[in-house]
Design a protein around this motif. Structure first.
Motif, PDB file in Angstrom:
ATOM      1  N   ALA A  92       0.792  -1.227   0.000  1.00 41.79           N
ATOM      2  CA  ALA A  92       0.000   0.000   0.000  1.00 41.79           C
ATOM      3  C   ALA A  92       0.825   1.279   0.000  1.00 41.79           C
ATOM      4  O   ALA A  92       0.296   2.347  -0.269  1.00 41.79           O
ATOM      5  CB  ALA A  92      -0.927  -0.004   1.210  1.00 41.79           C
ATOM      6  N   TYR A  93       2.121   1.175   0.297  1.00 46.63           N
ATOM      7  CA  TYR A  93       2.888   2.419   0.473  1.00 46.63           C
ATOM      8  C   TYR A  93       3.695   2.740  -0.787  1.00 46.63           C
ATOM      9  O   TYR A  93       4.331   1.853  -1.352  1.00 46.63           O
ATOM     10  CB  TYR A  93       3.817   2.294   1.684  1.00 46.63           C
ATOM     11  N   PRO A  94       3.676   4.008  -1.191  1.00 51.05           N
ATOM     12  CA  PRO A  94       4.406   4.371  -2.411  1.00 51.05           C
ATOM     13  C   PRO A  94       5.913   4.416  -2.181  1.00 51.05           C
ATOM     14  O   PRO A  94       6.369   4.525  -1.039  1.00 51.05           O
ATOM     15  CB  PRO A  94       3.872   5.772  -2.732  1.00 51.05           C
ATOM     16  N   ASN A  95       6.646   4.349  -3.267  1.00 48.13           N
ATOM     17  CA  ASN A  95       8.115   4.352  -3.198  1.00 48.13           C
ATOM     18  C   ASN A  95       8.629   5.790  -3.087  1.00 48.13           C
ATOM     19  O   ASN A  95       9.255   6.320  -4.001  1.00 48.13           O
ATOM     20  CB  ASN A  95       8.665   3.663  -4.450  1.00 48.13           C
ATOM     21  N   THR A  96       8.315   6.416  -1.949  1.00 43.60           N
ATOM     22  CA  THR A  96       8.728   7.806  -1.709  1.00 43.60           C
ATOM     23  C   THR A  96       9.234   7.881  -0.274  1.00 43.60           C
ATOM     24  O   THR A  96       8.948   6.975   0.528  1.00 43.60           O
ATOM     25  CB  THR A  96       7.523   8.765  -1.821  1.00 43.60           C
ATOM     26  N   ALA A 102       5.845   6.354   6.487  1.00 47.35           N
ATOM     27  CA  ALA A 102       4.515   5.851   6.852  1.00 47.35           C
ATOM     28  C   ALA A 102       4.561   4.348   7.110  1.00 47.35           C
ATOM     29  O   ALA A 102       3.957   3.852   8.071  1.00 47.35           O
ATOM     30  CB  ALA A 102       3.515   6.167   5.740  1.00 47.35           C
ATOM     31  N   ALA A 103       5.320   3.625   6.278  1.00 49.35           N
ATOM     32  CA  ALA A 103       5.433   2.181   6.487  1.00 49.35           C
ATOM     33  C   ALA A 103       6.093   1.906   7.837  1.00 49.35           C
ATOM     34  O   ALA A 103       5.667   1.022   8.589  1.00 49.35           O
ATOM     35  CB  ALA A 103       6.250   1.547   5.360  1.00 49.35           C
ATOM     36  N   GLY A 104       7.111   2.706   8.157  1.00 54.04           N
ATOM     37  CA  GLY A 104       7.800   2.531   9.440  1.00 54.04           C
ATOM     38  C   GLY A 104       6.872   2.760  10.614  1.00 54.04           C
ATOM     39  O   GLY A 104       6.960   2.085  11.645  1.00 54.04           O
ATOM     40  N   ALA A 105       5.944   3.705  10.451  1.00 56.36           N
ATOM     41  CA  ALA A 105       5.068   4.047  11.568  1.00 56.36           C
ATOM     42  C   ALA A 105       3.878   3.093  11.684  1.00 56.36           C
ATOM     43  O   ALA A 105       3.392   2.823  12.784  1.00 56.36           O
ATOM     44  CB  ALA A 105       4.569   5.478  11.403  1.00 56.36           C
ATOM     45  N   SER A 156      22.850  -4.465  14.309  1.00 57.49           N
ATOM     46  CA  SER A 156      22.846  -4.361  15.769  1.00 57.49           C
ATOM     47  C   SER A 156      23.312  -2.989  16.252  1.00 57.49           C
ATOM     48  O   SER A 156      23.249  -2.708  17.444  1.00 57.49           O
ATOM     49  CB  SER A 156      23.728  -5.452  16.378  1.00 57.49           C
ATOM     50  N   THR A 157      23.798  -2.150  15.339  1.00 58.23           N
ATOM     51  CA  THR A 157      24.182  -0.803  15.785  1.00 58.23           C
ATOM     52  C   THR A 157      23.348   0.243  15.031  1.00 58.23           C
ATOM     53  O   THR A 157      22.369   0.758  15.562  1.00 58.23           O
ATOM     54  CB  THR A 157      25.687  -0.542  15.548  1.00 58.23           C
ATOM     55  N   LYS A 158      23.725   0.486  13.776  1.00 57.56           N
ATOM     56  CA  LYS A 158      23.062   1.548  13.024  1.00 57.56           C
ATOM     57  C   LYS A 158      21.555   1.284  12.856  1.00 57.56           C
ATOM     58  O   LYS A 158      20.740   2.207  12.882  1.00 57.56           O
ATOM     59  CB  LYS A 158      23.727   1.667  11.650  1.00 57.56           C
ATOM     60  N   LEU A 159      21.220   0.022  12.654  1.00 56.93           N
ATOM     61  CA  LEU A 159      19.808  -0.294  12.386  1.00 56.93           C
ATOM     62  C   LEU A 159      19.104  -0.900  13.600  1.00 56.93           C
ATOM     63  O   LEU A 159      18.061  -1.532  13.465  1.00 56.93           O
ATOM     64  CB  LEU A 159      19.713  -1.270  11.203  1.00 56.93           C
ATOM     65  N   LYS A 160      19.681  -0.689  14.756  1.00 51.26           N
ATOM     66  CA  LYS A 160      19.145  -1.331  15.963  1.00 51.26           C
ATOM     67  C   LYS A 160      17.662  -1.018  16.190  1.00 51.26           C
ATOM     68  O   LYS A 160      16.896  -1.865  16.614  1.00 51.26           O
ATOM     69  CB  LYS A 160      19.968  -0.870  17.175  1.00 51.26           C
ATOM     70  N   ASP A 161      17.294   0.225  15.901  1.00 49.76           N
ATOM     71  CA  ASP A 161      15.910   0.619  16.173  1.00 49.76           C
ATOM     72  C   ASP A 161      15.069   0.736  14.905  1.00 49.76           C
ATOM     73  O   ASP A 161      14.003   1.337  14.917  1.00 49.76           O
ATOM     74  CB  ASP A 161      15.891   1.950  16.933  1.00 49.76           C
ATOM     75  N   LEU A 162      15.574   0.157  13.825  1.00 48.32           N
ATOM     76  CA  LEU A 162      14.809   0.241  12.575  1.00 48.32           C
ATOM     77  C   LEU A 162      13.501  -0.546  12.714  1.00 48.32           C
ATOM     78  O   LEU A 162      13.515  -1.738  13.011  1.00 48.32           O
ATOM     79  CB  LEU A 162      15.646  -0.352  11.430  1.00 48.32           C
ATOM     80  N   PRO A 163      12.365   0.123  12.510  1.00 44.89           N
ATOM     81  CA  PRO A 163      11.099  -0.615  12.659  1.00 44.89           C
ATOM     82  C   PRO A 163      10.879  -1.615  11.518  1.00 44.89           C
ATOM     83  O   PRO A 163      11.388  -1.428  10.408  1.00 44.89           O
ATOM     84  CB  PRO A 163      10.039   0.487  12.634  1.00 44.89           C
ATOM     85  N   GLU A 164      10.103  -2.623  11.819  1.00 44.92           N
ATOM     86  CA  GLU A 164       9.919  -3.705  10.834  1.00 44.92           C
ATOM     87  C   GLU A 164       9.231  -3.219   9.552  1.00 44.92           C
ATOM     88  O   GLU A 164       9.484  -3.725   8.470  1.00 44.92           O
ATOM     89  CB  GLU A 164       9.160  -4.881  11.465  1.00 44.92           C
ATOM     90  N   GLY A 165       8.392  -2.196   9.689  1.00 40.43           N
ATOM     91  CA  GLY A 165       7.712  -1.664   8.509  1.00 40.43           C
ATOM     92  C   GLY A 165       8.710  -1.082   7.509  1.00 40.43           C
ATOM     93  O   GLY A 165       8.542  -1.214   6.294  1.00 40.43           O
ATOM     94  N   LYS A 166       9.754  -0.434   8.026  1.00 45.90           N
ATOM     95  CA  LYS A 166      10.778   0.123   7.132  1.00 45.90           C
ATOM     96  C   LYS A 166      11.589  -0.999   6.493  1.00 45.90           C
ATOM     97  O   LYS A 166      11.997  -0.903   5.328  1.00 45.90           O
ATOM     98  CB  LYS A 166      11.698   1.075   7.906  1.00 45.90           C
ATOM     99  N   MET A 167      11.841  -2.052   7.254  1.00 46.11           N
ATOM    100  CA  MET A 167      12.565  -3.198   6.675  1.00 46.11           C
ATOM    101  C   MET A 167      11.772  -3.743   5.494  1.00 46.11           C
ATOM    102  O   MET A 167      12.309  -4.014   4.424  1.00 46.11           O
ATOM    103  CB  MET A 167      12.720  -4.321   7.711  1.00 46.11           C
ATOM    104  N   HIS A 169       9.529  -2.231   3.721  1.00 46.20           N
ATOM    105  CA  HIS A 169       9.515  -1.237   2.641  1.00 46.20           C
ATOM    106  C   HIS A 169      10.793  -1.360   1.811  1.00 46.20           C
ATOM    107  O   HIS A 169      10.751  -1.303   0.577  1.00 46.20           O
ATOM    108  CB  HIS A 169       9.401   0.167   3.260  1.00 46.20           C
ATOM    109  N   THR A 170      11.924  -1.538   2.491  1.00 48.47           N
ATOM    110  CA  THR A 170      13.197  -1.676   1.771  1.00 48.47           C
ATOM    111  C   THR A 170      13.242  -2.970   0.958  1.00 48.47           C
ATOM    112  O   THR A 170      13.738  -2.982  -0.166  1.00 48.47           O
ATOM    113  CB  THR A 170      14.371  -1.623   2.779  1.00 48.47           C
TER     114      THR A 170
END
Ligand code: HEC
Length: 214
Positions: A92-96, A102-105, A156-167, A169-170
């Motif tokens: 549902a989320y656009p590639n922007t 929004a995907a992260g949230a 485990s460092t830079k992406l430690k708090d990356l939400p699953e929605g952003k993963m 999306h990527t």
């Protein structure tokens, strides 16, 4: 040699059929023994042709013919069935950048965090991601080590708090030097891998396993 008795009636029968097939009218198809095989009915989808009037009376068959046999799908809907229905919808989320945020949230995994899902994700991760991200997710896979791709972040460092929605999306669209994996992984496989990446982030992943989950 004497002919067996059966031969004469069989020959007579065959000849009578051959003659019966001959007609004088050039437009006549002759005798049709199995008319269904000459003229197969042209069946259209979503039309009920009713049962054979020969057996159920013309009146009954006619009433059947006027009712559709299957309902057309509602316009704009996407049919999906079965156990994997949570994974059948288009993304549902656009590639922007806004779509990414929004995907992260908002976007969360339809899967439960179970040992089984994490292991299935680990297997896929080993097949699809280690060459860049490394077995431990430190960004030190073979392609990173030989210098072809640089800047692969450590989970485990830079992406430690990356939400699953952003993963997700990527994985859907790709990011930077990482290509989209949408054509290589089904939606369910992507979420399975994410279950595993969450363990590589090193955060305490709470099991969402419910009691009746098997
Ligand atoms: C060709 C090398 C390569 C492969 C293969 C690869 N990645 Fe990546 N990945 C990268 C790079 C480079 C980045 C950093 C992208 C950026 O932020 O510019 C990245 C970033 C990520 C991120 C962080 C995305 C974000 O939102 O910041 C996740 C999650 C990720 N990859 C997961 C995966 C998974 C899961 C796989 C396997 C299905 C995979 N990657 C396969 C190179 C790769």
């Amino acid at each position: 040699m004497k002919m067996p008795k059966i031969t004469l009636p069989v020959v007579a029968f065959a000849i009578s059929i051959i003659f019966a097939s001959c007609v004088n009218d050039p437009n006549s198809p002759g005798l049709e023994y199995m008319p269904d095989m000459y003229r197969s009915p042209a069946i259209e989808a979503y039309v009920d042709y009713g049962e054979d009037p020969y057996y159920v009376t013309e009146e009954f068959a006619a009433s059947q013919r006027n009712t559709p046999s299957a309902n057309r799908p509602v316009e704009g809907t996407i049919p999906f069935v079965g156990d994997d229905k949570a994974f059948g919808l288009p993304y549902a989320y656009p590639n922007t950048p806004e779509g990414y945020e929004a995907a992260g949230a908002e976007l969360t995994s339809p899967l439960e965090t179970t040992q089984q899902n994490i292991e299935a994700g680990a297997l896929l991760y080993g097949q699809m991601c280690t060459q860049c991200h490394g077995a431990e997710g430190k960004g030190d896979g073979a392609i990173a080590k030989n210098g072809h791709i640089v800047g692969i972040p450590d989970y485990s460092t830079k992406l430690k708090d990356l939400p699953e929605g952003k993963m997700y999306h990527t994985l859907q669209y790709g990011k930077g030097l990482m290509g989209s994996h949408a054509s290589q992984l089904s939606q369910k496989e992507r979420w399975l891998i994410i279950e595993y990446i969450k363990t590589l982030q090193g955060n305490d992943v709470e099991s969402t396993e419910t009691e009746n989950n098997n």
